[in-house]
Design a protein around this motif. Structure first.
Motif, PDB file in Angstrom:
ATOM      1  N   VAL A  75      81.100  60.406  41.012  1.00  0.00           N
ATOM      2  CA  VAL A  75      81.030  59.080  41.657  1.00  0.00           C
ATOM      3  C   VAL A  75      80.546  58.038  40.656  1.00  0.00           C
ATOM      4  N   ALA A  78      83.386  57.227  38.335  1.00  0.00           N
ATOM      5  CA  ALA A  78      84.467  56.515  39.023  1.00  0.00           C
ATOM      6  C   ALA A  78      84.142  55.040  39.208  1.00  0.00           C
ATOM      7  N   HIS A  79      82.855  54.714  39.323  1.00  0.00           N
ATOM      8  CA  HIS A  79      82.439  53.331  39.571  1.00  0.00           C
ATOM      9  C   HIS A  79      81.781  52.691  38.354  1.00  0.00           C
ATOM     10  N   ASP A  80      81.829  53.375  37.211  1.00  0.00           N
ATOM     11  CA  ASP A  80      81.186  52.896  35.986  1.00  0.00           C
ATOM     12  C   ASP A  80      79.725  52.532  36.243  1.00  0.00           C
ATOM     13  N   ALA A  81      79.057  53.371  37.010  1.00  0.00           N
ATOM     14  CA  ALA A  81      77.667  53.139  37.394  1.00  0.00           C
ATOM     15  C   ALA A  81      76.711  53.687  36.351  1.00  0.00           C
ATOM     16  N   SER A 138      77.280  50.878  46.455  1.00  0.00           N
ATOM     17  CA  SER A 138      76.346  50.432  45.430  1.00  0.00           C
ATOM     18  C   SER A 138      75.104  49.873  46.102  1.00  0.00           C
ATOM     19  N   SER A 183      74.674  49.145  37.774  1.00  0.00           N
ATOM     20  CA  SER A 183      74.673  49.527  39.185  1.00  0.00           C
ATOM     21  C   SER A 183      74.192  50.953  39.404  1.00  0.00           C
ATOM     22  N   TRP A 185      74.704  53.977  42.516  1.00  0.00           N
ATOM     23  CA  TRP A 185      75.546  54.291  43.659  1.00  0.00           C
ATOM     24  C   TRP A 185      74.955  55.413  44.494  1.00  0.00           C
TER      25      TRP A 185
END
Length: 197
Positions: A75, A78-81, A138, A183, A185
């Motif tokens: 995850v 996938a969200h560049d967190a 997020s 961020s 998540w």
């Protein structure tokens, strides 16, 4: 297939022996200090000897759901967190209840009177009543009971604050995320459950 670092801050002899047995594996390394360690000091010691791009912190009083590490990393990537974290649960009379599913924070006021307002969701609610309706989202405030974080973000932070000896390490981490513009998540398919002593 992931390497592990176990940080031992004067564990009881029987626990230290179990750590040493685990360290015979190529995947497990034990870092030992002869005294109690504050949480962030222990975390930084683990980071110092880890060699991976992602660092996972897991405290010694929790049980993680199956597949937790790969799910959190997937995850986050996938969200560049910078960080991904699970639902934090505690035992309740009829099953697990929510301890935390992340929080949003706001900082306001002039520099000499800054205030941090934390908005938490679903505290104390039965997990089985809300878990089916949650999606990854997020939310900046993870709790270091269990999470994954990018090594480069920890380096940009200058490590975790070892002078923070009590609560609110989660708020400090969230404020660093805000400052760096990265961020965190929440991943509801992964759970972290406290087990009472």
């Amino acid at each position: 297939h992931h390497p592990f670092v176990v940080v031992d801050g004067k564990a009881p002899r029987s626990v230290a022996v179990a750590f040493d047995r685990a360290a015979t594996s190529d995947r497990v390394r034990v870092v030992r200090r002869p005294r109690f360690l504050a949480s962030n000091e222990a975390r930084n010691l683990g980071v110092d000897v880890a060699s991976t791009d992602w660092i996972a912190f897991v405290e010694n009083d929790v049980v993680m759901s199956d597949g937790w590490l790969d799910s959190l990393i997937a995850v986050a990537e996938a969200h560049d967190a910078a960080t991904a974290y699970p639902a934090y649960l505690t035992p309740g009379p009829n099953g697990p209840v929510v301890h935390g599913i992340g929080s949003d924070i706001a900082v306001s006021g002039p520099p000499h009177e800054r205030r941090v307002v934390e908005v938490q969701l679903a505290l104390g609610q039965p997990w089985n009543e809300i878990s089916g309706n949650l999606e990854p989202v997020s939310r900046i405030q993870a709790e270091p009971h269990a999470l994954v974080i990018r090594r480069e973000v920890l380096e940009r932070m200058g490590g975790l604050d070892e002078g923070l000896l009590s609560w609110f390490d989660h708020t400090d981490l969230a404020l660093h995320h805000q400052r760096l513009g990265v961020s965190a998540w929440f991943v509801p398919t992964v759970t972290c459950t406290y087990k009472p002593p």
